[in-house]
Scaffold this motif. Structure first.
Motif, mmCIF file in Angstrom:
data_model
loop_
_atom_site.group_PDB
_atom_site.id
_atom_site.type_symbol
_atom_site.label_atom_id
_atom_site.label_comp_id
_atom_site.label_asym_id
_atom_site.label_seq_id
_atom_site.Cartn_x
_atom_site.Cartn_y
_atom_site.Cartn_z
ATOM 1 N N LEU A 116 -5.279 10.981 -13.219
ATOM 2 C CA LEU A 116 -3.925 11.128 -13.743
ATOM 3 C C LEU A 116 -3.137 9.840 -13.579
ATOM 4 N N PHE A 117 -3.322 9.163 -12.441
ATOM 5 C CA PHE A 117 -2.540 7.966 -12.138
ATOM 6 C C PHE A 117 -3.214 6.667 -12.568
ATOM 7 N N ALA A 118 -4.403 6.769 -13.117
ATOM 8 C CA ALA A 118 -5.151 5.554 -13.446
ATOM 9 C C ALA A 118 -4.436 4.664 -14.455
ATOM 10 N N GLN A 119 -3.605 5.261 -15.316
ATOM 11 C CA GLN A 119 -2.930 4.487 -16.366
ATOM 12 C C GLN A 119 -1.449 4.268 -16.084
ATOM 13 N N VAL A 120 -1.022 4.538 -14.862
ATOM 14 C CA VAL A 120 0.401 4.379 -14.546
ATOM 15 C C VAL A 120 0.748 2.899 -14.443
ATOM 16 N N ASP A 121 1.811 2.507 -15.109
ATOM 17 C CA ASP A 121 2.248 1.111 -15.072
ATOM 18 C C ASP A 121 2.635 0.707 -13.649
ATOM 19 N N GLY A 122 2.204 -0.471 -13.268
ATOM 20 C CA GLY A 122 2.561 -1.003 -11.962
ATOM 21 C C GLY A 122 1.563 -0.715 -10.869
ATOM 22 N N LEU A 123 0.586 0.117 -11.160
ATOM 23 C CA LEU A 123 -0.401 0.484 -10.138
ATOM 24 C C LEU A 123 -1.687 -0.291 -10.392
ATOM 25 N N ASP A 124 -2.149 -1.008 -9.364
ATOM 26 C CA ASP A 124 -3.329 -1.860 -9.535
ATOM 27 C C ASP A 124 -4.627 -1.155 -9.179
ATOM 28 N N ALA A 125 -4.610 -0.272 -8.193
ATOM 29 C CA ALA A 125 -5.841 0.414 -7.791
ATOM 30 C C ALA A 125 -5.488 1.708 -7.089
ATOM 31 N N LEU A 126 -6.461 2.625 -7.100
ATOM 32 C CA LEU A 126 -6.323 3.918 -6.433
ATOM 33 C C LEU A 126 -7.436 4.068 -5.408
ATOM 34 N N LEU A 127 -7.082 4.566 -4.247
ATOM 35 C CA LEU A 127 -8.034 4.737 -3.152
ATOM 36 C C LEU A 127 -7.885 6.132 -2.566
ATOM 37 N N THR A 128 -8.961 6.634 -1.998
ATOM 38 C CA THR A 128 -8.845 7.826 -1.166
ATOM 39 C C THR A 128 -8.436 7.381 0.230
ATOM 40 N N HIS A 129 -8.032 8.333 1.047
ATOM 41 C CA HIS A 129 -7.621 7.991 2.403
ATOM 42 C C HIS A 129 -8.782 7.365 3.189
ATOM 43 N N ASP A 174 -1.366 -0.849 -4.545
ATOM 44 C CA ASP A 174 -2.468 0.112 -4.535
ATOM 45 C C ASP A 174 -1.953 1.413 -3.924
ATOM 46 N N MET A 175 -2.474 2.537 -4.397
ATOM 47 C CA MET A 175 -2.017 3.820 -3.884
ATOM 48 C C MET A 175 -3.173 4.614 -3.290
ATOM 49 N N VAL A 176 -2.936 5.157 -2.122
ATOM 50 C CA VAL A 176 -3.887 6.049 -1.453
ATOM 51 C C VAL A 176 -3.423 7.471 -1.702
ATOM 52 N N CYS A 177 -4.272 8.270 -2.335
ATOM 53 C CA CYS A 177 -3.887 9.655 -2.624
ATOM 54 C C CYS A 177 -5.143 10.502 -2.809
ATOM 55 N N ALA A 178 -4.940 11.793 -2.932
ATOM 56 C CA ALA A 178 -6.048 12.727 -3.123
ATOM 57 C C ALA A 178 -6.828 12.375 -4.383
ATOM 58 N N LEU A 215 0.854 -1.184 0.000
ATOM 59 C CA LEU A 215 0.000 0.000 0.000
ATOM 60 C C LEU A 215 0.888 1.231 0.000
ATOM 61 N N VAL A 216 0.761 2.043 -1.025
ATOM 62 C CA VAL A 216 1.509 3.302 -1.121
ATOM 63 C C VAL A 216 0.619 4.412 -0.573
ATOM 64 N N TRP A 217 1.105 5.084 0.442
ATOM 65 C CA TRP A 217 0.287 6.044 1.197
ATOM 66 C C TRP A 217 0.771 7.459 0.961
ATOM 67 N N GLN A 218 -0.113 8.331 0.470
ATOM 68 C CA GLN A 218 0.257 9.733 0.295
ATOM 69 C C GLN A 218 0.213 10.443 1.639
ATOM 70 N N GLU A 219 1.370 10.946 2.057
ATOM 71 C CA GLU A 219 1.431 11.756 3.268
ATOM 72 C C GLU A 219 2.135 13.082 2.994
ATOM 73 N N ASP A 220 2.559 13.270 1.755
ATOM 74 C CA ASP A 220 3.229 14.506 1.356
ATOM 75 C C ASP A 220 2.347 15.250 0.356
ATOM 76 N N GLY A 221 2.870 16.304 -0.213
ATOM 77 C CA GLY A 221 2.078 17.149 -1.086
ATOM 78 C C GLY A 221 1.787 16.537 -2.443
ATOM 79 N N LEU A 222 0.920 17.199 -3.178
ATOM 80 C CA LEU A 222 0.543 16.716 -4.501
ATOM 81 C C LEU A 222 1.734 16.691 -5.445
ATOM 82 N N GLY A 223 2.574 17.704 -5.364
ATOM 83 C CA GLY A 223 3.766 17.733 -6.196
ATOM 84 C C GLY A 223 4.716 16.592 -5.883
ATOM 85 N N ASP A 224 4.789 16.219 -4.606
ATOM 86 C CA ASP A 224 5.640 15.089 -4.221
ATOM 87 C C ASP A 224 5.162 13.803 -4.886
#
Length: 525
Positions: free
Chosen positions: A298-311, A288-292, A259-268
């Motif tokens: 934007l990230f829906a088509q990134v290679d290697g990413l299976d799913a996107l979640l909100t926090h 899977d990535m948790v982000c805003a 689980l990749v967790w966004q804890e930094d800014g959008l630019g990060d």
């Protein structure tokens, strides 16, 4: 310079002292000294309401006990009752104008309420009364730094070190002030000395880490950068405590769910999203990535990413994962050096939205170079007062680029300026029409150049291959831009950096950017 400590402050010793003073007070309820000492014991045990009551009773019995007033003020400050703490300290000073501790602690309260000029005066008075007080010099230097007087702060910290060269905060503070003066090589040995004296000094570890990263010394810098998780002032500390998962520390990912967790800014997220395909290539079964939500398309088509979640969505799914990480920890665990920075070319632009913006611009603007603008960042950023421009007007020289049209990518209330442009500074305001970062990427793909302050749009533009020129502040530029460089190895060939020569001077980098634009678009002066 703090108030008198309690001898033998182990839990057992404090408990025994508490019983003794309570017995004494049973025999002599009006014993102000016993009440004061009991209050100090309660404070040492973090029993703050009881400490405040005991000290208040001591002062009621003996109004001239200045030390008890200072102790009470410390407790009130610990309770967040700063106005009461200030009043208590001023009463102590009225009773004893020569009480150095009272002036010092008044300075602390005033500094915590951002009344910096008054705090400075209080610290200077404390130093008049006790010239050898190293702690006061350190706090005075901190106030000078906060008011933009870094050179004065350096002088104060150096004096503190002349009094005692073995105080870790003096070295750490001096290093911080030297960095503010753009002297990283002079700062480095002071970070290292602070750590020699106190190896678990995590502020110094983090400071040295970011300094080394800014100098391109990634091998040593990345591991030190991880010390952000040990600092309660950072969100990272709270994230690590809250997530019910093991934090990935670089061990094998083969067959594991991450689980990749966004804890930094959008630019990060945008800058370090390039690591997602590498994490998958390292053998992760699922990522899977948790982000805003604004990043999801934007990230829906990134290679290697299976799913996107909100926090919020992630809260019920922790059992699905073996471990978690932040994208900003990936360079550490994948051993990124200055020579092995992964390519930024990992995002895909929505072709349908790009076509929409192509037609929108063709209908709204004449032929010629189209330049996107962002002049302000997130106001909650710690350095926003220095990294953002005061207004769009500071970019006015760019309007001398022959044939150029300007597109505002600014969003939020700061877009108001672009929506009501001056006649001599026409700009097409499109920020309010952008639904998310995927939409912004599609628009940027139709521009010839983006000129931006240090914010997420700059990373987005460079990541999709649109030339992006960034205006950087002199004060505390982020480590990622590297010290003294006009290029950016994170975005080779796509990004250029234009730096303030001194704090507050935006005219020089704007003029340099203008000359570069004139050269780029065939109109060199």
């Amino acid at each position: 310079m703090t108030a008198t400590s309690i001898p033998g402050d182990t839990p057992l010793a404090l408990a025994e002292a508490e019983r003794a003073y309570k017995q004494a007070l049973t025999l002599h309820p009006q014993d102000a000294e016993a009440l004061g000492n009991l209050g100090r014991i309660f404070r040492a045990q973090q029993r703050l309401p009881e400490a405040a009551l005991a000290l208040h009773l001591a002062i009621t019995i003996e109004p001239h006990d200045v030390q008890a007033r200072v102790e009470l003020a410390l407790v009130l400050a610990d309770l967040g009752r700063l106005s009461e703490a200030e009043a208590t300290l001023r009463a102590a000073i009225a009773e004893r104008p020569d009480h150095a501790d009272a002036h010092f602690n008044l300075g602390l309260v005033l500094e915590n309420t951002a009344r910096l000029a008054e705090a400075e005066a209080a610290y200077r008075k404390a130093l008049q009364l006790r010239p050898g007080a190293v702690a006061v010099y350190n706090n005075l230097g901190n106030v000078l730094q906060r008011t933009g007087r870094a050179q004065e702060a350096v002088d104060v910290y150096r004096h503190a070190l002349s009094l005692n060269p073995d105080v870790p905060p003096s070295h750490y503070n001096l290093a911080t002030a030297l960095r503010a003066l753009d002297e990283p090589y002079e700062a480095e040995p002071h970070y290292r000395r602070a750590l020699d004296l106190q190896p678990d000094y995590f502020d110094a570890r983090f400071g040295l880490g970011t300094l080394l990263l800014s100098l391109g010394k990634f091998e040593e810098g990345w591991p030190l950068f991880e010390s952000r998780y040990a600092l309660p002032r950072f969100l990272h500390h709270r994230t690590k405590a809250a997530l019910p998962l093991v934090q990935w520390q670089g061990e094998s990912l083969v067959g594991r769910s991450l689980l990749v967790w966004q804890e930094d800014g959008l630019g990060d997220v945008i800058q370090f999203g390039r690591y997602l395909p590498l994490l998958k290539a390292a053998g992760a079964k699922r990522i899977d990535m948790v982000c805003a939500a604004s990043l999801h398309r934007l990230f829906a088509q990134v290679d290697g990413l299976d799913a996107l979640l909100t926090h919020d969505e992630a809260q019920s799914k922790f059992d699905d994962y073996d471990c978690w990480t932040s994208l900003l920890s990936a360079p550490t665990h994948l051993s990124t050096t200055l020579d092995t920075i992964p390519s930024a070319d990992y995002l895909k632009v929505d072709t349908a939205r790009a076509a929409y913006w192509r037609e929108r611009l063709a209908n709204a603007l004449p032929p010629g170079p189209r330049i996107g603008l962002v002049w302000r960042g997130n106001p909650r950023h710690h350095n926003d007062a220095h990294r953002s421009l005061a207004s769009l007007a500071q970019l006015l020289p760019l309007w001398s680029i022959p044939g150029a049209s300007f597109v505002s990518l600014q969003k939020g209330q700061d877009e108001d300026e672009a929506q009501r442009p001056q006649a001599f500074q026409p700009v097409l305001a499109l920020g309010h029409e952008l639904s998310d970062f995927a939409d912004t990427a599609a628009l940027i793909s139709q521009l010839d150049l983006v000129a931006s302050v240090d914010t997420s749009t700059a990373h987005l533009a460079a990541s999709i291959g649109t030339p992006c020129w960034v205006l950087l502040p002199h004060h505390d530029p982020d480590w990622r831009w590297l010290h003294g460089r006009s290029d950016c190895p994170w975005y080779p060939g796509t990004m250029r950096v234009f730096r303030q020569p001194r704090a507050g001077n935006w005219s020089a980098p704007v003029e340099a950017l203008l000359q570069a634009a004139l050269a780029r678009f065939g109109q060199a002066s």
